[in-house]
Design an enzyme around this catalytic site. Structure first.
Site, PDB file in Angstrom:
ATOM      1  N   CYS A   1      52.456  85.325  40.078  1.00  0.00           N
ATOM      2  CA  CYS A   1      51.237  85.565  40.856  1.00  0.00           C
ATOM      3  C   CYS A   1      50.127  85.801  39.836  1.00  0.00           C
ATOM      4  CB  CYS A   1      51.466  86.801  41.725  1.00  0.00           C
ATOM      5  SG  CYS A   1      49.993  87.503  42.477  1.00  0.00           S
TER       6      CYS A   1
ATOM      7  N   CYS B   1      45.318  80.687  41.220  1.00  0.00           N
ATOM      8  CA  CYS B   1      45.916  81.394  42.351  1.00  0.00           C
ATOM      9  C   CYS B   1      46.978  80.456  42.893  1.00  0.00           C
ATOM     10  CB  CYS B   1      44.841  81.669  43.400  1.00  0.00           C
ATOM     11  SG  CYS B   1      45.490  82.275  44.970  1.00  0.00           S
TER      12      CYS B   1
HETATM   13  N1  DGL Z   1      48.909  83.894  45.089  1.00  0.00           N
HETATM   14  C1  DGL Z   1      48.229  85.032  44.522  1.00  0.00           C
HETATM   15  C2  DGL Z   1      47.716  84.702  43.130  1.00  0.00           C
HETATM   16  O1  DGL Z   1      48.290  83.834  42.478  1.00  0.00           O
HETATM   17  C3  DGL Z   1      47.112  85.436  45.408  1.00  0.00           C
HETATM   18  C4  DGL Z   1      47.581  86.293  46.514  1.00  0.00           C
HETATM   19  C5  DGL Z   1      47.270  87.740  46.275  1.00  0.00           C
HETATM   20  O2  DGL Z   1      46.108  88.110  46.398  1.00  0.00           O
HETATM   21  O3  DGL Z   1      48.190  88.486  45.989  1.00  0.00           O
HETATM   22  O4  DGL Z   1      46.784  85.291  42.679  1.00  0.00           O
END
Ligand code: DGL
Length: 302
Positions: free
Chosen positions: A77, A193
């Site tokens: 993440c 993200c």
């Molecule tokens: N998928 C997450 C990232 O890669 C975003 C989701 C979150 O805010 O935890 O930052």
């Protein structure tokens, strides 16, 4: 570090289910690996939370994953990597732990090639942008790179809602977030993200084909492969067959979640590109207990 076998699993953790895009990339590049995935769905998302809180959550998740004796842990993440990775590495000194930010930043610099002052866009959560993790990772390598940082908080809920690429609201949000990047003709755009992997065709349409997209999940998977190769921990086809012969092998992916939301199956399938199977539910109490147990006992002061 204790002896590690190539048969030990790779552990991936994420604030929710979008880290399954990384699992998808890992499975494509490393088809013989066992993978365990922990999605902190009860506390998702991390993108608007403080570094202190996210670090606490990640420390608990890592403590829980350590029980499964992984050979490597990936913080899959961007937000969690940006906010917590240095502190987490310091908390688990013997463990091999990586994140998504460094590999994506490295790939962006490579993609910018010989250009003296490349223009690099970064689309990510607010917490990732505010942490300056990408800025630091890029400027450490290319001091003169110019950056266009775009926090894009609406994209996570829109992807999770299952909006299609033809959806008018999704298109409008993306268009607004990408406008400065598209109008200035960025050389490279980092999808900082993991949710954004699902939006790639639309993003390409808005920024144009001259802007090279860097998918943080894909670059992270390559980085994990390199790390395992370097330490002799890559699992070969032979390793996996040997294990099957002993009937000790199982599914190559096991998913753990801190909550099983009603849309679990649909969402997980979208991110993984495959049926994730039924997840194992882990309570927050279990995560916190693993974290307490992982700590060295406090000495009573004399
Ligand atoms: N998928 C997450 C990232 O890669 C975003 C989701 C979150 O805010 O935890 O930052």
């Amino acid at each position: 570090m204790a002896y590690m076998s190539p048969d030990a699993p790779i552990a991936v953790l994420d604030s929710g289910l979008a880290g399954l895009t990384l699992v998808r990339a890992l499975r494509a590049g490393l088809p013989h690996e066992q993978i365990i995935y922990l999605g902190d769905t009860a506390r998702a998302h991390y993108g608007g939370k403080s570094a202190e809180l996210v670090t606490t959550f990640v420390r608990e998740a890592v403590s829980y994953l350590m029980v499964h004796q992984p050979k490597h842990i990936v913080i899959g993440c961007n937000t969690a990597s940006a906010l917590a990775l240095p502190a987490i590495r310091a908390s688990f000194p013997g463990m091999s732990i990586s994140g998504v930010v460094e590999p994506a930043a490295r790939a962006a610099i490579d993609a910018a090639g010989a250009k003296a002052v490349p223009l690099i866009g970064i689309l990510a959560t607010e917490a990732t942008i505010w942490s300056k993790a990408y800025e630091k990772a890029i400027h450490r390598r290319r001091h003169h790179a110019r950056l266009l940082l775009r926090p894009a908080p609406l994209l996570v809920p829109l992807v999770e809602e299952g909006r299609e690429l033809t959806d008018a609201v999704l298109k409008l949000a993306l268009q607004q977030y990408l406008h400065p990047i598209a109008s200035r003709g960025a050389d490279v755009l980092i999808l900082g993200c993991t949710h954004l992997s699902l939006l790639k065709p639309l993003i390409t349409r808005f920024v144009g084909r001259n802007t090279i997209l860097i998918d943080s999940a894909e670059r992270c998977a390559e980085d994990v492969a390199r790390r395992l190769q370097a330490t002799g921990l890559l699992r070969s086809a032979r390793d996996s067959h040997d294990l099957d012969d002993l009937s000790t092998g199982g599914d190559e992916l096991r998913c753990f979640v801190t909550d099983e939301p009603p849309r679990y199956r649909t969402l997980a399938r979208r991110f993984l590109g495959d049926d994730p199977g039924a997840p194992t539910r882990v309570t927050l109490d279990e995560l916190q207990a693993a974290c307490r147990d992982a700590r060295p006992p406090l000495r009573a002061s004399a």
